[in-house]
Write a protein that holds these residues in place. Structure first.
Motif, PDB file in Angstrom:
ATOM      1  N   PHE A   1      41.951  45.507  48.229  1.00 40.51           N
ATOM      2  CA  PHE A   1      42.284  44.131  47.862  1.00 40.51           C
ATOM      3  C   PHE A   1      40.906  43.813  46.824  1.00 40.51           C
ATOM      4  CE2 PHE A   1      44.618  42.404  51.727  1.00 40.51           C
ATOM      5  CZ  PHE A   1      45.845  42.462  50.918  1.00 40.51           C
ATOM      6  N   PRO A   2      41.027  43.058  45.730  1.00 35.41           N
ATOM      7  CA  PRO A   2      39.968  42.878  44.915  1.00 35.41           C
ATOM      8  C   PRO A   2      38.741  42.444  45.493  1.00 35.41           C
ATOM      9  CG  PRO A   2      42.096  41.785  44.139  1.00 35.41           C
ATOM     10  CD  PRO A   2      42.295  42.300  45.367  1.00 35.41           C
ATOM     11  N   ASN A   3      38.854  41.512  46.483  1.00 38.30           N
ATOM     12  CA  ASN A   3      37.559  41.112  46.934  1.00 38.30           C
ATOM     13  C   ASN A   3      37.128  42.060  48.168  1.00 38.30           C
ATOM     14  OD1 ASN A   3      37.540  38.789  45.565  1.00 38.30           O
ATOM     15  ND2 ASN A   3      38.913  37.522  46.974  1.00 38.30           N
ATOM     16  N   ASP A   4      37.711  43.015  48.495  1.00 35.69           N
ATOM     17  CA  ASP A   4      37.243  44.107  49.442  1.00 35.69           C
ATOM     18  C   ASP A   4      36.523  45.150  48.950  1.00 35.69           C
ATOM     19  OD1 ASP A   4      38.435  42.433  51.420  1.00 35.69           O
ATOM     20  OD2 ASP A   4      40.178  43.843  51.807  1.00 35.69           O
TER      21      ASP A   4
ATOM     22  N   TYR B   1      44.939  51.467  47.267  1.00 33.44           N
ATOM     23  CA  TYR B   1      44.836  50.055  46.799  1.00 33.44           C
ATOM     24  C   TYR B   1      43.783  49.143  48.104  1.00 33.44           C
ATOM     25  CZ  TYR B   1      45.620  45.130  45.718  1.00 33.44           C
ATOM     26  OH  TYR B   1      45.499  43.819  45.610  1.00 33.44           O
TER      27      TYR B   1
ATOM     28  N   SER C   1      44.116  45.493  53.002  1.00 35.00           N
ATOM     29  CA  SER C   1      45.379  45.634  52.155  1.00 35.00           C
ATOM     30  C   SER C   1      46.159  46.661  53.055  1.00 35.00           C
ATOM     31  CB  SER C   1      45.214  46.268  50.741  1.00 35.00           C
ATOM     32  OG  SER C   1      44.442  47.654  50.716  1.00 35.00           O
TER      33      SER C   1
END
Lengths: 279, 414
Positions: free
Chosen positions: B25-28, B23, B354
């Motif tokens: 993080f969406p911004n990563d 997983y 994350s």
């Protein structure tokens, strides 16, 4: 039993006349404002008039002098209440017109199986809501929970520390904000944020972040995500107001945690029911 | 998922459950600091290393480095001129770059860049002008009109070439070079600190980072000087001073041992201390970076040069063998430092905050931070160097009528 006769004596001509009069009178409302109080000839509706119409969601701010040095706020996320509907994400995206693929806030889904494996995902930042269960987990699912993420509004914000031009700054009332007119787009703040809540906007080419809807808070309104949360998983309020829910939670005996405490960033975003697995 | 990553996970008990979902993080998902930020420390590193060679000659009187001393200065100057280009290409709003100088935030390490860069540029420019003053005076005498004025400005309006004046020049040069060493160290150490100061990224957040950057800078700069000296002299059918190359290689060996030791120390510390996110760093090095770190940076570009450098240090060999090996070692070490920068800058960002997954980076060809831009930026210093070479002669033996010119030995030293 008496049957009343509702027939009214009006001929067709009279009826059409009255309908036309009503239509003209009604359309005049669109042309002329209802009252002249607080009307700005340039803008239509004045700021003061707008304020009168706004609901008071955070007590003590509306119609009062906003003392920026005395105000104090907190944000509490109750993980046990979040149902992963994604309403908060939609509200946020609409409030700020967030470019696709970038997120000011998002909701993560955690799935724990009977082998204690943790599966985390966040398709499209949770914007579509978690409508279907994951189908790629072979062993039985023991537990599922959702974790909303947003800016932690650190009291020791690393993003503010590293910004070379002071474009990101902390307000006296504890908000970490961005001045997009000043930002050079170096992305150092994005690297420094331990929570990855920042992104470089493909539109403005500057860094953007969650502001806890500062523009709304200053008017006494709740952040957009808090406003739409159907279960009260997102809570926001003033710590000067002893009757506010966040005040009671923060001053109460319940267990509260913050994310990545070891980073020493001292977040003002607190979590209720945060599991060990949440990073 | 990368099969190596699975292997890495299977060796980790807690880490395995952390990494299972990969997983991010969406911004990563997006790598914000890409090839331009790889290139920037690489260029400043070349500047620093080249300056070290010049400093060894002008300040520490290592006479054998005379043939490359002037060239090192010009080389450093040419690259320093281009050090800001990758940064400007990287910035989202490059038109606001002067904000860093005009409204710097004192708490930010990055805010010091403009000042550090300006001081470096100033000191280096003055050193070049003082070193070349006799040549510039000679040229000024032969020129007319605007060029004469330019030469007057470049020589500080002094055509005095008396012994006393030249002695004063030497003193000034020594002072400026002495000043230049800490400035160069700060210029590059600061770049390392930019990374080392990011506590959110466990691969960057180490006090060793400025040290590693500094030593690897010396490695890349000295390698570049050795390679450029040998190639340019060969192309011009000029003799190569083997004694000079030997001194360079010895210096290079020392710096490389230090750089490589610290690079490995950082990895060793992570795996031994097992702090915080060690499973992520381990997974990164054994997963997405398995090839670029272990194979390329360590095995091919560090172990092989170490063996070759050891061989060159302990085994007596003829110049005809020593020089080609020097060329090969220098080329490999230049690559090593570039890969090291890549692994630090881009590799460090592949790991999501994350602590559960890794993203991927695909370099593009025609992006403003793409491969073509890298090639163009790395070409510009050589064009500048070529133009500079027309005014400032690289080699002492090519100068006619210059007081400092002494012909170098036609065949290599010993």
């Amino acid at each position: 039993m008496k049957i009343e006769d509702f027939s009214f004596d009006m001929d067709r001509r009279e009826f059409v006349k009255k309908v036309l009069n009503g239509a003209i009178a009604g359309s005049l409302i669109l042309v002329f404002p209802m009252d002249t109080v607080g009307v700005d000839s340039q803008m239509g509706i004045s700021q003061s008039d707008l304020n009168l119409r706004l609901p008071e969601e955070i007590p003590g701010i509306k119609n009062n002098q906003y003392d920026i040095h005395r105000q104090k706020f907190a944000f509490v996320v109750d993980i046990t209440r979040c149902i992963g509907c994604g309403s908060c994400c939609v509200a946020d995206k609409r409030e700020y017109n967030v470019p696709d693929g970038n997120y000011r806030t998002w909701v993560e889904r955690y799935v724990k199986d009977f082998d204690d494996q943790i599966y985390v995902d966040c398709p499209n930042g949770g914007l579509d809501g978690y409508q279907k269960p994951r189908d790629d987990i072979q062993t039985g699912v023991r537990d599922t929970f959702f974790v909303p993420k947003l800016c932690n509004m650190c009291k020791e914000p690393p993003c503010v520390q590293v910004c070379p031009v002071g474009a990101t700054f902390m307000t006296p009332d504890g908000f970490v904000l961005m001045d997009s007119q000043r930002c050079v787009g170096c992305a150092y703040c994005i690297q420094a944020c331990p929570y990855s809540v920042r992104f470089l906007s493909p539109v403005t080419k500057t860094a953007e972040k969650c502001t806890w809807c500062y523009h709304r808070v200053r008017k006494g309104l709740l952040p957009a995500c808090v406003e739409v949360c159907p279960t009260g998983a997102r809570k926001f309020g003033s710590l000067n107001d002893e009757n506010s829910e966040v005040y009671k939670i923060l001053k109460g005996p319940g267990v509260l945690t913050v994310l990545k405490q070891s980073m020493g960033t001292l977040p003002a975003l607190y979590y209720i029911g945060q599991r060990l697995e949440v990073v | 998922m990368n099969p190596n990553l699975y292997e890495a996970q299977s060796t980790l008990s807690h880490g395995a459950s952390m990494l299972i979902s990969n997983y991010v993080f969406p911004n990563d998902l997006h790598v914000h600091w890409s090839m331009m930020i790889v290139l920037y420390p690489y260029i400043t590193g070349l500047v620093d290393g080249a300056f070290i060679i010049a400093a060894l000659y002008y300040l520490f009187d290592v006479k054998s480095l005379k043939p490359v001393a002037r060239f090192s200065l010009l080389f450093a100057f040419a690259f320093l001129c281009c050090a800001t280009l990758p940064l400007l290409l990287h910035l989202g709003r490059p038109e606001r770059n002067f904000n860093m100088l005009l409204t710097p935030s004192p708490s930010s390490a990055m805010a010091g860049f403009g000042y550090i860069y300006a001081i470096s540029m100033g000191v280096l420019s003055f050193i070049v002008l003082f070193v070349y003053r006799p040549d510039l005076v000679e040229r000024g005498k032969k020129s007319k009109g605007v060029m004469k004025l330019i030469y007057r400005a470049l020589t500080f309006d002094s055509d005095d070439l008396s012994k006393k004046a030249l002695e004063l020049d030497t003193k000034i040069i020594r002072f400026l070079v002495g000043l230049g060493i800490p400035v160069a160290a700060v210029l590059h150490g600061y770049v390392g600190f930019i990374f080392g100061g990011v506590k959110a990224n466990p691969t960057w957040s180490t006090p060793l980072m400025p040290v590693i950057f500094l030593f690897s800078a010396c490695v890349s700069g000295i390698s570049a000087i050795v390679l450029a000296y040998i190639v340019i002299r060969k192309l011009g059918s000029l003799s190569i001073d083997a004694a000079c190359i030997k001194t360079c290689i010895k210096t290079l060996t020392g710096f490389f041992i230090l750089a490589f030791s610290f690079e490995m120390l950082e990895v060793f510390s992570h795996s031994y201390l097992k702090t915080g996110y060690h499973h992520m760093v381990e997974g990164l090095l054994n997963g997405p970076l398995a090839s670029s770190f272990w194979l390329w940076q360590v095995k091919i570009c560090s172990v092989i040069p170490l063996i070759l450098l050891g061989f060159m240090a302990f085994v007596k060999m003829r110049d005809s063998i020593y020089l080609p090996i020097s060329t090969i070692v220098s080329a490999i070490l230049l690559l090593q430092v570039f890969i090291m920068r890549w692994n630090v800058v881009i590799g460090g960002q592949l790991m999501s905050k994350s602590a559960r997954g890794y993203t991927v980076f695909h370099p593009e060809w025609f992006d403003k931070e793409g491969i073509l831009a890298v090639i163009i930026i790395m070409t510009i210093p050589f064009i500048i160097l070529y133009v500079l070479g027309k005014i400032f002669p690289f080699w002492g033996d090519a100068i006619k009528g210059s007081i400092s010119s002494k012909p170098v030995r036609k065949t290599g030293g010993n």
